[in-house]
Design a protein around this motif. Structure first.
Motif, PDB file in Angstrom:
ATOM      1  N   ALA A  39     -11.160  -2.826   1.921  1.00 35.23           N
ATOM      2  CA  ALA A  39     -10.215  -2.547   3.009  1.00 35.23           C
ATOM      3  C   ALA A  39     -10.729  -1.415   3.884  1.00 35.23           C
ATOM      4  O   ALA A  39     -10.637  -1.473   5.118  1.00 35.23           O
ATOM      5  CB  ALA A  39      -8.838  -2.212   2.445  1.00 35.23           C
ATOM      6  N   ALA A  40     -11.286  -0.383   3.261  1.00 31.34           N
ATOM      7  CA  ALA A  40     -11.832   0.743   4.020  1.00 31.34           C
ATOM      8  C   ALA A  40     -13.024   0.300   4.873  1.00 31.34           C
ATOM      9  O   ALA A  40     -13.146   0.671   6.048  1.00 31.34           O
ATOM     10  CB  ALA A  40     -12.238   1.870   3.075  1.00 31.34           C
ATOM     11  N   GLN A  41     -13.890  -0.505   4.287  1.00 37.59           N
ATOM     12  CA  GLN A  41     -15.065  -0.971   5.022  1.00 37.59           C
ATOM     13  C   GLN A  41     -14.675  -1.879   6.186  1.00 37.59           C
ATOM     14  O   GLN A  41     -15.366  -1.901   7.208  1.00 37.59           O
ATOM     15  CB  GLN A  41     -16.019  -1.687   4.078  1.00 37.59           C
ATOM     16  CG  GLN A  41     -16.701  -0.736   3.122  1.00 37.59           C
ATOM     17  CD  GLN A  41     -17.495  -1.441   2.043  1.00 37.59           C
ATOM     18  OE1 GLN A  41     -17.150  -2.546   1.612  1.00 37.59           O
ATOM     19  NE2 GLN A  41     -18.560  -0.790   1.584  1.00 37.59           N
ATOM     20  N   GLN A  83       0.696   0.944  11.116  1.00 40.83           N
ATOM     21  CA  GLN A  83       0.543  -0.513  11.152  1.00 40.83           C
ATOM     22  C   GLN A  83      -0.576  -1.024  10.246  1.00 40.83           C
ATOM     23  O   GLN A  83      -0.637  -2.204   9.943  1.00 40.83           O
ATOM     24  CB  GLN A  83       0.296  -0.970  12.588  1.00 40.83           C
ATOM     25  CG  GLN A  83       1.480  -0.741  13.490  1.00 40.83           C
ATOM     26  CD  GLN A  83       1.173  -1.073  14.940  1.00 40.83           C
ATOM     27  OE1 GLN A  83       0.086  -1.549  15.274  1.00 40.83           O
ATOM     28  NE2 GLN A  83       2.129  -0.818  15.820  1.00 40.83           N
ATOM     29  N   LEU A  84      -1.446  -0.132   9.808  1.00 42.64           N
ATOM     30  CA  LEU A  84      -2.559  -0.542   8.942  1.00 42.64           C
ATOM     31  C   LEU A  84      -2.139  -0.698   7.489  1.00 42.64           C
ATOM     32  O   LEU A  84      -2.954  -1.069   6.637  1.00 42.64           O
ATOM     33  CB  LEU A  84      -3.723   0.447   9.046  1.00 42.64           C
ATOM     34  CG  LEU A  84      -4.471   0.450  10.374  1.00 42.64           C
ATOM     35  CD1 LEU A  84      -5.559   1.505  10.364  1.00 42.64           C
ATOM     36  CD2 LEU A  84      -5.046  -0.914  10.683  1.00 42.64           C
ATOM     37  N   GLY A  85      -0.871  -0.439   7.176  1.00 45.50           N
ATOM     38  CA  GLY A  85      -0.400  -0.629   5.810  1.00 45.50           C
ATOM     39  C   GLY A  85      -0.617  -2.047   5.321  1.00 45.50           C
ATOM     40  O   GLY A  85      -0.956  -2.268   4.161  1.00 45.50           O
ATOM     41  N   GLY A  86      -0.468  -2.997   6.190  1.00 44.09           N
ATOM     42  CA  GLY A  86      -0.687  -4.398   5.832  1.00 44.09           C
ATOM     43  C   GLY A  86      -2.151  -4.750   5.655  1.00 44.09           C
ATOM     44  O   GLY A  86      -2.483  -5.830   5.167  1.00 44.09           O
ATOM     45  N   ILE A 128      -3.141   3.066   2.484  1.00 41.29           N
ATOM     46  CA  ILE A 128      -2.034   3.647   1.741  1.00 41.29           C
ATOM     47  C   ILE A 128      -1.512   4.883   2.455  1.00 41.29           C
ATOM     48  O   ILE A 128      -0.309   5.050   2.639  1.00 41.29           O
ATOM     49  CB  ILE A 128      -2.469   3.989   0.303  1.00 41.29           C
ATOM     50  CG1 ILE A 128      -2.835   2.702  -0.449  1.00 41.29           C
ATOM     51  CG2 ILE A 128      -1.374   4.768  -0.423  1.00 41.29           C
ATOM     52  CD1 ILE A 128      -3.513   2.951  -1.781  1.00 41.29           C
ATOM     53  N   SER A 129      -2.425   5.759   2.875  1.00 43.04           N
ATOM     54  CA  SER A 129      -2.015   6.980   3.576  1.00 43.04           C
ATOM     55  C   SER A 129      -3.175   7.547   4.371  1.00 43.04           C
ATOM     56  O   SER A 129      -4.338   7.224   4.128  1.00 43.04           O
ATOM     57  CB  SER A 129      -1.501   8.036   2.584  1.00 43.04           C
ATOM     58  OG  SER A 129      -2.560   8.490   1.748  1.00 43.04           O
ATOM     59  N   LYS A 130      -2.811   8.384   5.331  1.00 44.59           N
ATOM     60  CA  LYS A 130      -3.797   9.131   6.105  1.00 44.59           C
ATOM     61  C   LYS A 130      -3.252  10.520   6.329  1.00 44.59           C
ATOM     62  O   LYS A 130      -2.111  10.684   6.760  1.00 44.59           O
ATOM     63  CB  LYS A 130      -4.081   8.489   7.468  1.00 44.59           C
ATOM     64  CG  LYS A 130      -5.067   9.333   8.285  1.00 44.59           C
ATOM     65  CD  LYS A 130      -5.292   8.869   9.685  1.00 44.59           C
ATOM     66  CE  LYS A 130      -6.256   9.850  10.363  1.00 44.59           C
ATOM     67  NZ  LYS A 130      -6.462   9.548  11.758  1.00 44.59           N
ATOM     68  N   ASP A 131      -4.057  11.520   6.009  1.00 43.91           N
ATOM     69  CA  ASP A 131      -3.733  12.908   6.329  1.00 43.91           C
ATOM     70  C   ASP A 131      -4.660  13.360   7.443  1.00 43.91           C
ATOM     71  O   ASP A 131      -5.877  13.143   7.375  1.00 43.91           O
ATOM     72  CB  ASP A 131      -3.938  13.820   5.111  1.00 43.91           C
ATOM     73  CG  ASP A 131      -2.882  13.623   4.053  1.00 43.91           C
ATOM     74  OD1 ASP A 131      -1.696  13.786   4.379  1.00 43.91           O
ATOM     75  OD2 ASP A 131      -3.240  13.316   2.902  1.00 43.91           O
ATOM     76  N   VAL A 158      -8.198  12.186   6.116  1.00 42.76           N
ATOM     77  CA  VAL A 158      -8.417  11.769   4.741  1.00 42.76           C
ATOM     78  C   VAL A 158      -7.612  10.488   4.565  1.00 42.76           C
ATOM     79  O   VAL A 158      -6.380  10.507   4.648  1.00 42.76           O
ATOM     80  CB  VAL A 158      -7.979  12.847   3.728  1.00 42.76           C
ATOM     81  CG1 VAL A 158      -8.164  12.341   2.303  1.00 42.76           C
ATOM     82  CG2 VAL A 158      -8.761  14.140   3.959  1.00 42.76           C
ATOM     83  N   TYR A 159      -8.310   9.401   4.376  1.00 47.52           N
ATOM     84  CA  TYR A 159      -7.710   8.078   4.277  1.00 47.52           C
ATOM     85  C   TYR A 159      -7.709   7.622   2.820  1.00 47.52           C
ATOM     86  O   TYR A 159      -8.737   7.736   2.144  1.00 47.52           O
ATOM     87  CB  TYR A 159      -8.523   7.057   5.070  1.00 47.52           C
ATOM     88  CG  TYR A 159      -8.634   7.294   6.545  1.00 47.52           C
ATOM     89  CD1 TYR A 159      -7.959   6.472   7.440  1.00 47.52           C
ATOM     90  CD2 TYR A 159      -9.450   8.299   7.066  1.00 47.52           C
ATOM     91  CE1 TYR A 159      -8.082   6.644   8.802  1.00 47.52           C
ATOM     92  CE2 TYR A 159      -9.574   8.490   8.433  1.00 47.52           C
ATOM     93  CZ  TYR A 159      -8.886   7.663   9.296  1.00 47.52           C
ATOM     94  OH  TYR A 159      -9.012   7.846  10.649  1.00 47.52           O
ATOM     95  N   VAL A 160      -6.610   7.073   2.365  1.00 44.12           N
ATOM     96  CA  VAL A 160      -6.553   6.452   1.049  1.00 44.12           C
ATOM     97  C   VAL A 160      -6.288   4.970   1.273  1.00 44.12           C
ATOM     98  O   VAL A 160      -5.273   4.593   1.872  1.00 44.12           O
ATOM     99  CB  VAL A 160      -5.460   7.078   0.156  1.00 44.12           C
ATOM    100  CG1 VAL A 160      -5.447   6.390  -1.206  1.00 44.12           C
ATOM    101  CG2 VAL A 160      -5.670   8.586   0.004  1.00 44.12           C
ATOM    102  N   TRP A 161      -7.232   4.154   0.815  1.00 48.08           N
ATOM    103  CA  TRP A 161      -7.174   2.704   0.989  1.00 48.08           C
ATOM    104  C   TRP A 161      -6.959   2.024  -0.348  1.00 48.08           C
ATOM    105  O   TRP A 161      -7.368   2.542  -1.391  1.00 48.08           O
ATOM    106  CB  TRP A 161      -8.487   2.201   1.597  1.00 48.08           C
ATOM    107  CG  TRP A 161      -8.758   2.704   2.971  1.00 48.08           C
ATOM    108  CD1 TRP A 161      -9.418   3.856   3.313  1.00 48.08           C
ATOM    109  CD2 TRP A 161      -8.378   2.094   4.202  1.00 48.08           C
ATOM    110  NE1 TRP A 161      -9.473   3.975   4.677  1.00 48.08           N
ATOM    111  CE2 TRP A 161      -8.839   2.913   5.246  1.00 48.08           C
ATOM    112  CE3 TRP A 161      -7.691   0.921   4.518  1.00 48.08           C
ATOM    113  CZ2 TRP A 161      -8.641   2.597   6.585  1.00 48.08           C
ATOM    114  CZ3 TRP A 161      -7.492   0.609   5.856  1.00 48.08           C
ATOM    115  CH2 TRP A 161      -7.964   1.442   6.875  1.00 48.08           C
TER     116      TRP A 161
END
Length: 111
Positions: free
Chosen positions: A62-64, A33-36, A40-43, A54-57
């Motif tokens: 957006a990350a902060q 749901q955080l795509g909006g 982008i992705s989470k491993d 590992v989060y790609v924002w």
């Protein structure tokens, strides 16, 4: 603007592969749901030193917006240890799956 990669590590006893998968399956819908909101992705990852993600924002902003002090306090209560965060700007990405190279998130022609 460069995408932002955040490595979130919990210094806890490492879960087994099965345990990590079960934990991940329960929380994955929340991260989908955080795509909006720019995720982008989470491993979900683990090693002998613990586990985390590992989060790609899309951006550091957006990350902060996700990794606030309140979020870190929430994670500490849930997991029993405060996570450490390592922040990276991803200025150049080689994406073999998409067949492209990106500079600050935008595809570029390769030389």
């Amino acid at each position: 603007m460069a995408p932002c990669i955040v490595i979130c590590h919990f210094p806890l006893p490492a879960p087994s592969e099965e345990q990590l998968i079960e934990i991940a399956k329960k929380s994955a819908p929340k991260f989908r749901q955080l795509g909006g909101r720019g995720l982008i992705s989470k491993d979900y990852v683990r090693n002998e030193h613990g586990a985390g993600g590992v989060y790609v924002w899309e951006s550091r902003a957006a990350a902060q917006a996700w990794f606030t002090e309140d979020k870190l306090t929430e994670y500490t209560k849930i997991f029993g240890a405060r996570p450490t965060l390592t922040w990276y700007d991803a200025n150049l990405t080689v994406d073999n799956k998409a067949g492209q190279t990106r500079v600050n998130g935008k595809p570029v022609a390769e030389s």
